[in-house]
Motif scaffolding. Structure first.
Motif, PDB file in Angstrom:
ATOM      1  N   UNK A  39      53.426  31.458  -7.695  1.00  0.00           N
ATOM      2  CA  UNK A  39      54.245  32.143  -8.510  1.00  0.00           C
ATOM      3  C   UNK A  39      55.405  31.364  -9.366  1.00  0.00           C
ATOM      4  N   UNK A  40      55.879  31.575 -10.250  1.00  0.00           N
ATOM      5  CA  UNK A  40      56.886  30.981 -11.055  1.00  0.00           C
ATOM      6  C   UNK A  40      58.138  31.026 -10.654  1.00  0.00           C
ATOM      7  N   UNK A  73      47.838  25.131 -15.668  1.00  0.00           N
ATOM      8  CA  UNK A  73      47.571  24.224 -14.769  1.00  0.00           C
ATOM      9  C   UNK A  73      48.553  23.165 -14.652  1.00  0.00           C
ATOM     10  N   UNK A  74      49.268  23.049 -13.526  1.00  0.00           N
ATOM     11  CA  UNK A  74      50.157  22.060 -13.350  1.00  0.00           C
ATOM     12  C   UNK A  74      49.340  20.733 -13.240  1.00  0.00           C
ATOM     13  N   UNK A  75      50.311  19.435 -13.426  1.00  0.00           N
ATOM     14  CA  UNK A  75      49.498  18.298 -13.602  1.00  0.00           C
ATOM     15  C   UNK A  75      49.022  17.905 -12.175  1.00  0.00           C
ATOM     16  N   UNK A  76      49.276  18.478 -11.185  1.00  0.00           N
ATOM     17  CA  UNK A  76      48.676  18.097 -10.038  1.00  0.00           C
ATOM     18  C   UNK A  76      47.479  19.054  -9.735  1.00  0.00           C
ATOM     19  N   UNK A  77      47.089  19.715 -10.527  1.00  0.00           N
ATOM     20  CA  UNK A  77      46.192  20.648 -10.212  1.00  0.00           C
ATOM     21  C   UNK A  77      46.393  22.105  -9.941  1.00  0.00           C
ATOM     22  N   UNK A  78      47.530  22.332  -9.606  1.00  0.00           N
ATOM     23  CA  UNK A  78      47.763  23.636  -9.216  1.00  0.00           C
ATOM     24  C   UNK A  78      47.815  24.631 -10.136  1.00  0.00           C
ATOM     25  N   UNK A  79      47.611  25.921  -9.921  1.00  0.00           N
ATOM     26  CA  UNK A  79      47.612  27.061 -10.666  1.00  0.00           C
ATOM     27  C   UNK A  79      49.243  27.525 -10.481  1.00  0.00           C
ATOM     28  N   UNK A 108      44.234  31.219 -19.517  1.00  0.00           N
ATOM     29  CA  UNK A 108      44.762  29.704 -19.058  1.00  0.00           C
ATOM     30  C   UNK A 108      45.331  29.365 -20.412  1.00  0.00           C
ATOM     31  N   UNK A 109      46.797  28.764 -20.450  1.00  0.00           N
ATOM     32  CA  UNK A 109      47.497  28.443 -21.342  1.00  0.00           C
ATOM     33  C   UNK A 109      47.783  26.899 -21.223  1.00  0.00           C
ATOM     34  N   UNK A 110      47.195  26.313 -22.062  1.00  0.00           N
ATOM     35  CA  UNK A 110      47.208  24.709 -21.714  1.00  0.00           C
ATOM     36  C   UNK A 110      48.322  24.114 -22.536  1.00  0.00           C
ATOM     37  N   UNK A 111      49.019  23.141 -22.024  1.00  0.00           N
ATOM     38  CA  UNK A 111      50.239  22.508 -22.941  1.00  0.00           C
ATOM     39  C   UNK A 111      51.321  22.806 -22.822  1.00  0.00           C
ATOM     40  N   UNK A 112      51.599  23.684 -22.097  1.00  0.00           N
ATOM     41  CA  UNK A 112      53.108  24.528 -22.162  1.00  0.00           C
ATOM     42  C   UNK A 112      54.085  23.399 -21.243  1.00  0.00           C
ATOM     43  N   UNK A 113      55.212  23.270 -21.779  1.00  0.00           N
ATOM     44  CA  UNK A 113      55.996  22.259 -21.228  1.00  0.00           C
ATOM     45  C   UNK A 113      56.669  23.106 -20.290  1.00  0.00           C
ATOM     46  N   UNK A 114      57.530  22.728 -19.221  1.00  0.00           N
ATOM     47  CA  UNK A 114      58.331  23.561 -18.374  1.00  0.00           C
ATOM     48  C   UNK A 114      58.987  24.560 -18.953  1.00  0.00           C
TER      49      UNK A 114
END
Length: 301
Positions: A39-40, A73-79, A108-114
């Motif tokens: 979860x976020x 997908x986070x930089x460390x591979x987690x969803x 899946x939304x790629x390229x999202x900043x925090x």
């Protein structure tokens, strides 16, 4: 420089949720194990009560998943879930008894900043599902942090009010309009609900079952008196009937000045709690009240 429209930058809810071939190609749908999605942290602002999750699970079991959750997908591979936390919990509940729900379809939304992820989460919740008054306020209040960041980056926004920037972000990401005035009103009402209403009245107001005039009549009363009024309210009253009930109980005429109603309530409270001999100061105050009462009686007589 950033602007409210830059925050969306191709990640609008309306764009993500349509079914065009371009959307399907750019934001593919994949099935992900329900245990692999986190979860976020920003979703803590919203209710995840078990009863509503159970109801949603029954709906999904009967009719299927009608709205596809958004994940990144986070930089460390987690969803990480962006929009769809309640749907994910409903799937997890169903998966406990049926393995066919062990994986959930997600876009899946790629390229999202925090910053974009947080903004997308709150704007998605603002329109995608029904929120209580306080949840809607928490959503726009959270957008205020992003608004301040934008204002710091872009000198052109320094003269723009925060509510206007929030409204712009909501529009850019959802394609739907909410006025800055509505945002300010909801945030103000949420503050009154949280700070000035007793527990049961607060729940009624939060879920939209109290009129603005009812909230206004209740907010300055002691919470003990609010509790008595709630306990004495006849069952099954609608919003208008509740307003009429409060007016009758508090002696509020249709156009009464509520300052006078509050003063009268204070005097009643004093009379019911006063014990012993009145002090000199109290006697002088009572004499002044009598004088002013006579004057007011002449004015309205």
């Amino acid at each position: 420089m950033s602007s409210p429209s830059d925050v969306a930058s191709g990640f609008s809810i309306s764009g993500l949720l349509d079914e065009s071939s371009l959307t399907r190609e750019r934001f593919p749908i994949v099935e992900i194990d329900v245990g692999a999605i986190e979860g976020h942290p920003a979703n803590i602002a919203y209710s995840m009560d078990e009863r509503s999750i159970a109801n949603l699970a029954r709906s999904i079991e009967k009719d299927g998943l009608t709205d596809i959750p958004l994940v990144r997908k986070l930089d460390d591979g987690r969803w990480q879930m962006i929009s769809g936390h309640r749907r994910l919990e409903a799937y997890r509940l169903l998966a406990s008894g049926d393995d066919s729900f062990a994986r959930i379809p997600c876009r899946v939304v790629e390229g999202l900043t925090d910053s974009q992820a947080v903004t997308l989460l709150h704007t998605a919740n603002y329109f995608v599902r029904a929120l209580t008054v306080t949840e809607r306020a928490r959503a726009t209040e959270a957008l205020g942090l992003e608004a301040e960041r934008l204002r710091a980056e872009n000198p052109d926004l320094k003269g723009m009010r925060t509510a206007d920037i929030k409204a712009s972000m909501v529009y850019e990401q959802t394609g739907r309009t909410v006025s800055p005035k509505t945002i300010r009103r909801e945030e103000k009402l949420a503050k009154v609900i949280n700070e000035s209403l007793s527990r049961h009245w607060a729940q009624e107001a939060d879920e939209g079952r109290l009129s603005a005039s009812s909230v206004d009549m209740l907010k300055d009363l002691p919470k003990e008196k609010q509790a008595r009024l709630f306990a004495g309210r006849p069952a099954g009253l609608n919003k208008k009937e509740t307003t009429d009930y409060l007016k009758e109980e508090l002696g509020v005429e249709e156009e009464a000045d509520r300052r006078l109603v509050r003063i009268l309530d204070d005097l009643r409270s004093y009379a019911s709690s006063h014990l012993g001999e009145a002090s000199s100061a109290d006697r002088k105050a009572v004499a002044e009240i009598k004088r002013l009462s006579a004057r007011i009686a002449k004015l309205v007589g």
